[in-house]
Design an enzyme around this catalytic site. Structure first.
Site, PDB file in Angstrom:
ATOM      1  CG  ASP A 193      -4.589  -7.002  -4.119  1.00 26.43           C
ATOM      2  OD1 ASP A 193      -4.796  -7.471  -5.252  1.00 26.43           O
ATOM      3  OD2 ASP A 193      -5.434  -7.018  -3.212  1.00 26.43           O
ATOM      4  CE  LYS A 210       0.027 -11.197  -7.739  1.00 30.28           C
ATOM      5  NZ  LYS A 210      -0.499 -10.391  -6.623  1.00 30.28           N
ATOM      6  N   GLY A 221      -6.961  -9.615  -9.475  1.00 32.89           N
ATOM      7  CA  GLY A 221      -7.212  -8.342 -10.136  1.00 32.89           C
ATOM      8  C   GLY A 221      -5.855  -7.691 -10.314  1.00 32.89           C
ATOM      9  CG  HIS A 222      -2.892  -9.425 -11.773  1.00 35.84           C
ATOM     10  ND1 HIS A 222      -2.123 -10.458 -12.242  1.00 35.84           N
ATOM     11  CD2 HIS A 222      -3.258  -9.769 -10.504  1.00 35.84           C
ATOM     12  CE1 HIS A 222      -2.044 -11.398 -11.305  1.00 35.84           C
ATOM     13  NE2 HIS A 222      -2.715 -10.997 -10.257  1.00 35.84           N
ATOM     14  CD  GLN A 274      -4.950 -15.639  -6.281  1.00 36.19           C
ATOM     15  OE1 GLN A 274      -4.531 -16.665  -6.780  1.00 36.19           O
ATOM     16  NE2 GLN A 274      -5.781 -14.852  -6.932  1.00 36.19           N
TER      17      GLN A 274
HETATM   18  P1  GDP Z   1      -1.569  -7.214  -8.248  1.00 35.50           P
HETATM   19  O1  GDP Z   1      -2.813  -7.967  -7.905  1.00 35.50           O
HETATM   20  O2  GDP Z   1      -0.367  -7.725  -7.521  1.00 35.50           O
HETATM   21  O3  GDP Z   1      -1.320  -7.129  -9.737  1.00 35.50           O
HETATM   22  O4  GDP Z   1      -1.797  -5.738  -7.722  1.00 35.50           O
HETATM   23  P2  GDP Z   1      -3.145  -4.848  -7.865  1.00 35.50           P
HETATM   24  O5  GDP Z   1      -3.222  -4.322  -9.232  1.00 35.50           O
HETATM   25  O6  GDP Z   1      -4.330  -5.569  -7.342  1.00 35.50           O
HETATM   26  O7  GDP Z   1      -2.878  -3.725  -6.801  1.00 35.50           O
HETATM   27  C1  GDP Z   1      -1.797  -2.872  -6.888  1.00 35.50           C
HETATM   28  C2  GDP Z   1      -2.312  -1.427  -6.940  1.00 35.50           C
HETATM   29  O8  GDP Z   1      -1.267  -0.550  -6.637  1.00 35.50           O
HETATM   30  C3  GDP Z   1      -2.771  -1.038  -8.341  1.00 35.50           C
HETATM   31  O9  GDP Z   1      -3.751  -0.051  -8.253  1.00 35.50           O
HETATM   32  C4  GDP Z   1      -1.488  -0.492  -8.957  1.00 35.50           C
HETATM   33  O10 GDP Z   1      -1.718   0.404 -10.020  1.00 35.50           O
HETATM   34  C5  GDP Z   1      -0.899   0.222  -7.776  1.00 35.50           C
HETATM   35  N1  GDP Z   1       0.562   0.272  -7.740  1.00 35.50           N
HETATM   36  C6  GDP Z   1       1.461  -0.686  -8.109  1.00 35.50           C
HETATM   37  N2  GDP Z   1       2.724  -0.284  -7.831  1.00 35.50           N
HETATM   38  C7  GDP Z   1       2.606   0.942  -7.258  1.00 35.50           C
HETATM   39  C8  GDP Z   1       3.559   1.876  -6.719  1.00 35.50           C
HETATM   40  O11 GDP Z   1       4.767   1.663  -6.703  1.00 35.50           O
HETATM   41  N3  GDP Z   1       3.036   3.035  -6.214  1.00 35.50           N
HETATM   42  C9  GDP Z   1       1.694   3.304  -6.205  1.00 35.50           C
HETATM   43  N4  GDP Z   1       1.284   4.470  -5.679  1.00 35.50           N
HETATM   44  N5  GDP Z   1       0.794   2.459  -6.704  1.00 35.50           N
HETATM   45  C10 GDP Z   1       1.244   1.288  -7.203  1.00 35.50           C
HETATM   46  P1  IMO Z   2      -4.207 -10.809  -6.849  1.00 35.24           P
HETATM   47  O1  IMO Z   2      -3.777 -11.771  -7.917  1.00 35.24           O
HETATM   48  C1  IMO Z   2      -5.559 -10.225  -2.731  1.00 35.24           C
HETATM   49  C2  IMO Z   2      -7.935 -13.459  -0.988  1.00 35.24           C
HETATM   50  C3  IMO Z   2      -9.396 -13.243  -0.668  1.00 35.24           C
HETATM   51  C4  IMO Z   2      -9.549 -14.183   0.511  1.00 35.24           C
HETATM   52  C5  IMO Z   2      -8.672 -15.372   0.129  1.00 35.24           C
HETATM   53  C6  IMO Z   2      -9.425 -16.522  -0.540  1.00 35.24           C
HETATM   54  O2  IMO Z   2      -4.936  -9.630  -7.360  1.00 35.24           O
HETATM   55  O3  IMO Z   2      -3.076 -10.479  -5.944  1.00 35.24           O
HETATM   56  P2  IMO Z   2     -10.553 -16.889  -2.913  1.00 35.24           P
HETATM   57  O4  IMO Z   2     -11.621 -16.120  -3.628  1.00 35.24           O
HETATM   58  O5  IMO Z   2      -9.268 -16.979  -3.659  1.00 35.24           O
HETATM   59  O6  IMO Z   2     -11.015 -18.226  -2.437  1.00 35.24           O
HETATM   60  O7  IMO Z   2     -10.263 -16.026  -1.578  1.00 35.24           O
HETATM   61  O8  IMO Z   2      -7.707 -14.862  -0.776  1.00 35.24           O
HETATM   62  N1  IMO Z   2      -7.549 -13.179  -2.384  1.00 35.24           N
HETATM   63  C7  IMO Z   2      -6.799 -12.141  -2.765  1.00 35.24           C
HETATM   64  N2  IMO Z   2      -6.315 -11.099  -2.050  1.00 35.24           N
HETATM   65  N3  IMO Z   2      -5.239 -10.350  -4.050  1.00 35.24           N
HETATM   66  C8  IMO Z   2      -5.705 -11.396  -4.760  1.00 35.24           C
HETATM   67  O9  IMO Z   2      -5.313 -11.647  -6.033  1.00 35.24           O
HETATM   68  C9  IMO Z   2      -6.553 -12.330  -4.137  1.00 35.24           C
HETATM   69  N4  IMO Z   2      -7.190 -13.449  -4.548  1.00 35.24           N
HETATM   70  C10 IMO Z   2      -7.783 -13.974  -3.466  1.00 35.24           C
HETATM   71  O10 IMO Z   2      -9.643 -11.905  -0.320  1.00 35.24           O
HETATM   72  O11 IMO Z   2      -8.995 -13.614   1.671  1.00 35.24           O
HETATM   73 MG    MG Z   3      -4.749  -7.613  -7.266  1.00 32.25          MG
END
Ligand code: GDP
Ligand code: IMO
Ligand code: MG
Length: 470
Positions: free
Chosen positions: A12, A15, A39-40, A244
């Site tokens: 999170d 990416k 979840g991207h 991840q």
């Molecule tokens: P990922 O799993 O690495 O793709 O990241 P996620 O999408 O799960 O979580 C990142 C969250 O932060 C999302 O809601 C993005 O829209 C938000 N986000 C990403 N970069 C920034 C930033 O520079 N500032 C803010 N405020 N939000 C960001």
């Molecule tokens: P993205 O790609 C954050 C965490 C889960 C748990 C551990 C193992 O959005 O960054 P799993 O279901 O993979 O066996 O869970 O890894 N986890 C994540 N945490 N971002 C993710 O993906 C994750 N995918 C798994 O919360 O601690």
């Molecule tokens: Mg994510």
């Protein structure tokens, strides 16, 4: 050439957003591990597509209308119309894949997604067993997403998995299921869970054969390594999208509080079929948040406050609960997949040094610099103290890691600003204190800064270097 995007922390980090920012000139975007535990999020300001959300804040240079996509399996380049490939290192739940593709179509996109014949399939019993294993672990539970990721990789390693290619051949599919399902029923029995349709060979065979038919009809299956090599030979640009993060890596993370795959850059080669030389001669960009978030259990030495059911006993800092809540709200730190509140901590440099080395980072993006705006003081753990000695990187034993005492550096904070205008103007327009912080991080891990995130939107990214241009 290739550009590999990897998470440097606990997932999170943003990416998906950075894949979106830099995939403009890419031709293909490849996911190389994980599954629908990811979840991207991609946010951009094209109001034309359906499902847009409108957001406005007083400091914006204009009222912003933005469209947001939350992607679990479809590579984030789909938002820009790029071909997406789910590599052999992925575990694919066909039900969620097709639901996601259909939902994107309903929103006006036309995702071109290919799936490696060598990728493994998540079946319904994997999800059931993910839940029952977590329950059986009690205090030792990982806090998984419950999507069957671990059990599917377990079957892969045990050589009893079902692969995407098997779905295309009904006789092979039946043979595989007839072997594996009794194993799964026996395991369900050990865990004391009911076995219903999720453990019935005939039902599974019918349902998964149909998924195979759709994959074949839509021409979605590929020999990923060969497919990607051909695209490279044709001079195309490939982006490899990690899911991840480094500290959730099964080899390099906080085992056993990890996922079951290799999000680190080595996974980009084994999980795509591209050779190590190909990935290694490209760019490898680590994505980090300006602070830390973590979903699930396991150590987090710089944790602020605590989250019931996730922060381990004795962890966190109850006195900093309000600060953690403020950062969580400002950053929208709730799981994209599970909706769980994320645990929050200060940035941890020993973790980033580990990520820089394990991945061979050539650049880094520091996201969420806007989220910290308004704090008087921003802290970062420069090193740890463990058994009376200072150390600058993470110990291999997770329990020793949990015992590390962060040694903080303090930085003067920065104020809210017109982030859209700053991103348009460029790096020098960032508040001076924010620049000091970003440059400190870059120097501490000896990796150049390629971008700074100042908002979720594609347009709120301060770009320093485009890895495809470097
Ligand atoms: P990922 O799993 O690495 O793709 O990241 P996620 O999408 O799960 O979580 C990142 C969250 O932060 C999302 O809601 C993005 O829209 C938000 N986000 C990403 N970069 C920034 C930033 O520079 N500032 C803010 N405020 N939000 C960001
Ligand atoms: P993205 O790609 C954050 C965490 C889960 C748990 C551990 C193992 O959005 O960054 P799993 O279901 O993979 O066996 O869970 O890894 N986890 C994540 N945490 N971002 C993710 O993906 C994750 N995918 C798994 O919360 O601690
Ligand atoms: Mg994510």
């Amino acid at each position: 050439m290739t550009v590999t995007i990897v998470g440097t922390q606990f997932g999170d980090e943003g990416k998906g957003g950075m894949v979106d920012v830099w995939s403009g000139t890419a031709d293909v975007v490849v996911r190389y591990q994980g599954g629908d535990n990811a979840g991207h999020t991609v946010v951009h300001d094209d109001a034309a597509a359906d499902g847009g959300t409108v957001s406005a804040s007083a400091t914006d240079s204009s009222i912003q209308t933005s469209t947001e996509y939350a992607l679990s399996l479809v590579p984030s380049g789909a938002v820009r119309g790029k071909t997406g490939v789910l590599g052999n290192g992925c575990v694919v739940n066909p039900e969620t894949l097709f639901a996601e593709i259909d939902a994107l179509r309903d929103r006006g996109l036309d995702p071109d997604v290919r799936v490696a014949e060598r990728a493994h399939v998540i079946l319904p019993y994997h999800r059931v067993l993910d839940g029952s294993e977590e329950e059986a672990k009690g205090e030792l539970a990982v806090g998984t997403t419950g999507n069957g990721i671990g059990p599917a990789y377990e079957d892969k390693a045990a050589r009893r998995g079902v692969r995407i290619g098997d779905l295309l051949d009904p006789a092979v599919l039946r043979e595989r299921l007839e072997y594996v399902v009794p194993h799964k029923r026996a395991l369900a029995d050990v865990h004391g869970v009911e076995t219903g349709a999720a453990f019935a060979v005939e039902e599974l065979y019918e349902q998964y054969r149909r998924y195979g038919e759709r994959l074949a009809e839509d021409g979605m299956t590929v020999d990923a390594g060969a497919f990607l090599a051909d695209r490279l030979d044709a001079g195309e640009k490939l982006m490899l999208e990690g899911a991840q993060g480094t500290h959730l890596d099964i080899d390099h993370g906080t085992y056993p509080y990890v996922t079951s795959s290799n999000p680190t850059a080595g996974g980009a080669t084994t999980g795509s079929g591209l050779g190590p030389g190909v990935v290694g001669e490209g760019e490898i960009v680590g994505i980090a948040k300006a602070y830390l978030s973590r979903v699930g259990t396991g150590p987090l030495p710089t944790e602020l406050g605590f989250v019931e059911g996730q922060t381990p006993a004795g962890g966190g800092d109850p006195d900093a609960g309000e600060l953690a809540d403020d950062i969580r709200e400002a950053g929208g730190e709730y799981g994209t997949v599970t909706g769980r509140p994320r645990r929050i901590g200060w940035l941890d440099l020993p973790q980033l040094r580990h990520a820089a080395r394990v991945n061979g980072l050539t650049g880094i993006t520091l996201n969420h610099v806007d989220t910290l705006a308004g704090l008087d003081t921003v802290r970062a753990a420069h090193s740890y103290e463990l058994d009376g000695a200072e150390r600058s990187t993470v110990p291999a034993a997770t329990e020793r890691w949990a015992a590390c005492e962060p040694q903080y550096r303090e930085f003067e904070g920065w104020s809210e600003a017109d982030w859209a205008a700053i991103a348009a103007e460029g790096y020098d327009a960032l508040p001076a204190n924010a620049r000091t912080y970003v440059e400190y991080v870059s120097e501490a891990i000896d990796v150049p800064v390629y971008a700074v995130g100042v908002g979720p939107d594609r347009a709120r990214t301060v770009i320093v270097e485009d890895p495809f241009e470097g």
